[in-house]
Design a protein around this motif. Sequence first.
Motif: not given
Length: 483
Positions: A394-395, A434-435
């Motif tokens: 999860y960003p 990151w996403d």
Amino acid sequence: MRNPSSVHRAVYKQHNLFGLNKPSRKKLFTQKHRRPNSIAVVGGALGDEGKGRLTDELTAQFLKTHKQVVHYRDNGGSNAGHTVAVGTTKIALHQLGSGILQPGCLVILGKEMVLHPADLVAEISAVKAVSPKKNLPATLHIDEQAFLCLDVHRAFEQVLKQHSTGSSGATGRGIAPAYADVIYRHPLRVRDLFAANWETLVRTHYELYERLVQGFGQNLAGILVPQFVGDPIVVGTPEVYLRRLKQAKSVLKPYVHDVRTTLTQLWSSDTPFVFEKAQALGLDKRWGVYPDVTASNCGFDGIFSSTEGVVDHQQIAVRAAAIKATYTSSVGSRKLPTHMDESLAHRIREDANEYGATTKRPRDIVHIDIPMLSYLLSTGRVEYLLLTHLDIAYPEVPIRVCTQYTIGKQIVPYRPDQAYLNQVSPVYVELPSWDGAALHEVTSPAQLPLAAQQYVAFLTQCLGIPALWATTGPKRHQTVRWF
Ligand code: IMP
């Protein structure tokens, strides 16, 4: 294990890392003194790393260039579990190797597995039901020397659970009592079901367990035991028990073989081999977090003993471990020092469906633990990594990685022992995330966001083991390959 601080300094300065760890596929599978076209996948952490999905994909890849592929399983039994998607249907496999759905594949259930006949019959029926021709798509060979894991073992394990904390985390599938039978020298093997005096053999075995259970003040026939499908059933009287086994053995008969002869011939041919280990190095009876360990040999060396020396595990071309890239899951009674804030653990559990395929228990979600992984991967002689779940990130939530343990002010090593682990405190580093959802269509390392490239480089360099693949979603094509 390399020093995480110096790896961190080196990796997070670089802005183009996708070229790291790039062995060629041809080189990988044709190394000197290795048996070409062979790969073994072990669980590198505490199980449920996605080995079934990876070995399914590896088998499919080999079948593009070869008419036949051998998919060999050597340890465990119905305590293992992975879900395989067939079109829109999903089935959970426990004892069958994941290659069972692929025509051209020879699935072998090896000598050191502990097989539950009725569950195996139910699993075979479930595969037939979803296959287009209503048959088993692959060929199945069950080693006649494999051990049986029966309802009496499941019943005895339940009785043990009431008296010993060591077995409190077990899946309830009777695995430890079935392997204990081997040590006590009174196991039943698959071949015994087909002996002329099979009823006497089974009856004598039943009576032994009846007495053991009686010793704990209980009645074997009345104990409820779990099954592959439906509600638990009672073990039943010897007559009922024998009747059930008789039904199962008539279905299994065509699949039972002297596997060693076939293996010897195929291992010396150019047929590719995919070895799918069950459970994981962190659950191995020798190297797992004692006492919550499984009873089988979860390392590559189990392949040597199960194949009776036909396959020297040191000759397997690629010996890889699957680990989850951004977190680790654990199911059982062990308590790991790297536990996670429960709201993040819950989010991951829901996004990655972290519920046991066998028992449906919610899995504990913990942070990546370099001291534990280094210990397991080096003890298990792992040469390559297969990273799974790289899309679980999860960003806005940095990835926490434990880089060392301390007790007081002292840096201490990992030791596979619950009482010891209760005393250690993890030291963490937080890394940019990151996403993950944006990774689902990523299929090449160059397309990975920089933070993911840097993270993979950090992890693999700390562990000193290169990654071959990373999965970016549950489907076959959602894989990033470094080879
Ligand atoms: P057993 O294999 O049922 O004796 O269980 C011993 C320990 O290994 C327990 O903590 C189980 O939860 C764990 N275990 C066994 N098989 C698996 C698996 O396939 N995935 C994850 N944990 C497992």
